[in-house]
Design a protein around this motif. Structure first.
Motif, short mmCIF file in Angstrom:
data_model
loop_
_atom_site.label_atom_id
_atom_site.label_comp_id
_atom_site.label_asym_id
_atom_site.label_seq_id
_atom_site.Cartn_x
_atom_site.Cartn_y
_atom_site.Cartn_z
N LEU A 1 -23.51 0.29 2.64
CA LEU A 1 -22.99 1.10 1.65
C LEU A 1 -23.81 1.16 0.50
CD1 LEU A 1 -19.24 0.67 2.43
CD2 LEU A 1 -20.58 2.56 3.23
N VAL A 2 -24.14 -0.18 -0.09
CA VAL A 2 -24.87 -0.25 -1.37
C VAL A 2 -26.19 0.28 -1.33
CG1 VAL A 2 -26.07 -1.97 -2.91
CG2 VAL A 2 -23.51 -2.12 -2.20
N ASP A 3 -26.87 0.16 -0.16
CA ASP A 3 -28.17 0.64 -0.09
C ASP A 3 -28.16 2.12 0.12
OD1 ASP A 3 -29.32 -1.89 0.02
OD2 ASP A 3 -29.47 -1.97 2.18
N ALA A 4 -27.38 2.88 0.35
CA ALA A 4 -27.14 4.21 0.80
C ALA A 4 -26.99 4.90 -0.76
CB ALA A 4 -25.80 4.63 1.51
N GLU B 1 -22.29 3.29 -8.98
CA GLU B 1 -22.00 3.93 -7.92
C GLU B 1 -22.17 2.75 -6.59
OE1 GLU B 1 -19.99 6.49 -7.44
OE2 GLU B 1 -20.14 6.22 -9.65
N ALA B 2 -23.24 1.89 -6.78
CA ALA B 2 -23.58 0.93 -5.59
C ALA B 2 -22.16 0.05 -5.92
CB ALA B 2 -24.72 0.22 -5.98
N VAL B 3 -21.93 -0.33 -7.07
CA VAL B 3 -20.67 -1.34 -7.24
C VAL B 3 -19.28 -0.71 -6.65
CG1 VAL B 3 -19.37 -2.70 -8.80
CG2 VAL B 3 -21.87 -2.47 -9.10
N VAL B 4 -19.25 0.72 -6.82
CA VAL B 4 -18.13 1.22 -6.42
C VAL B 4 -18.17 1.18 -4.90
CG1 VAL B 4 -17.20 3.63 -6.26
CG2 VAL B 4 -17.69 2.82 -8.34
N ALA B 5 -19.32 1.54 -4.30
CA ALA B 5 -19.30 1.67 -2.94
C ALA B 5 -19.08 0.46 -2.39
CB ALA B 5 -20.92 2.01 -2.70
#
Length: 226
Positions: free
Chosen positions: A73-76, A87-91
């Protein structure tokens, strides 16, 4: 007695996962697993050796799959800029809800079973090392997110990411993951998911505290210094 094939072990662990999610680790027995799966007690012991090892394997499978999803999810969404870092932290924070959609029993089990319940004298060293290896993977993810946000990965900054990725999701989703349901699937509503995302973004509007400087050793202090 032949050892069950790999796909049979996965099916067996699926059944065990559901039993632990429904009744907790305290009520989980090899006899109950044998009855629910149709696999004999002897075959189960032959495959895993002991109940603690079985539970350890079960937890490792679920925890590893969850961490794989979190990284996915972070990589996406991580594109290298500040906005995508947020947004990576949110994911990463949203991963428990996504995991519950895909693997409801595993998500419930991970909330129910603490790793420290599984570590003991009956757990082989290899299994314990695999558990600690998962810790290192999680720390690496937290460090990566901290560097992407602030260009630093000291204790203070990683602690803020941990608040977002571990503490807040646990607080927001725990009730849904532990409440009894008619079909065993936790219900994490859209409102809870959006409020978690809003809370994470709000936390990240503030910079982390300054990194604590190491205190000087007595030998390093100059005469007359405080």
């Amino acid at each position: 007695m032949p050892r069950p094939r790999i796909h049979d072990l996965d099916r067996l662990l699926d059944v065990a996962e559901q039993l632990v999610a429904d009744g907790g680790p305290e009520r989980f027995t090899v006899r109950g697993l044998a009855a629910a799966s149709g696999v004999s007690n002897g075959a189960i012991y032959h495959a895993f050796g002991s109940l603690p090892v079985l539970l350890g394997r079960l937890w490792l499978r679920a925890a590893g799959d969850f961490l794989d999803l979190q990284v996915e999810l972070v990589d996406a969404v991580h594109g290298g800029d500040r906005e995508s870092a947020v947004e990576a932290v949110v994911a990463a924070a949203s991963a428990p809800a996504v995991f519950a959609d895909r693997r409801p029993a595993a998500a419930r089990m991970l909330v129910t079973v603490r790793r420290d319940q599984l570590l003991g004298p009956e757990v082989p060293q290899e299994l314990a090392e695999q558990m600690f290896a998962l810790d290192k993977r999680l720390v690496a993810l937290l460090t990566r997110l901290s560097r992407a946000l602030w260009g630093r990965a000291d204790g203070a900054s990683v602690e803020v990411v941990t608040l977002c990725v571990v503490d807040l999701p646990t607080a927001v989703f725990r009730r849904a993951l532990t409440e009894p349901t008619t079909d065993g699937r936790p219900v994490i509503g859209a409102d809870s998911r959006e409020r978690l995302k809003a809370a994470v973004r709000a936390v990240l509007t503030l910079p982390p505290p300054e990194a604590l400087k190491p205190r000087p050793l007595m030998g390093d202090m100059k005469p007359g210094s405080d």
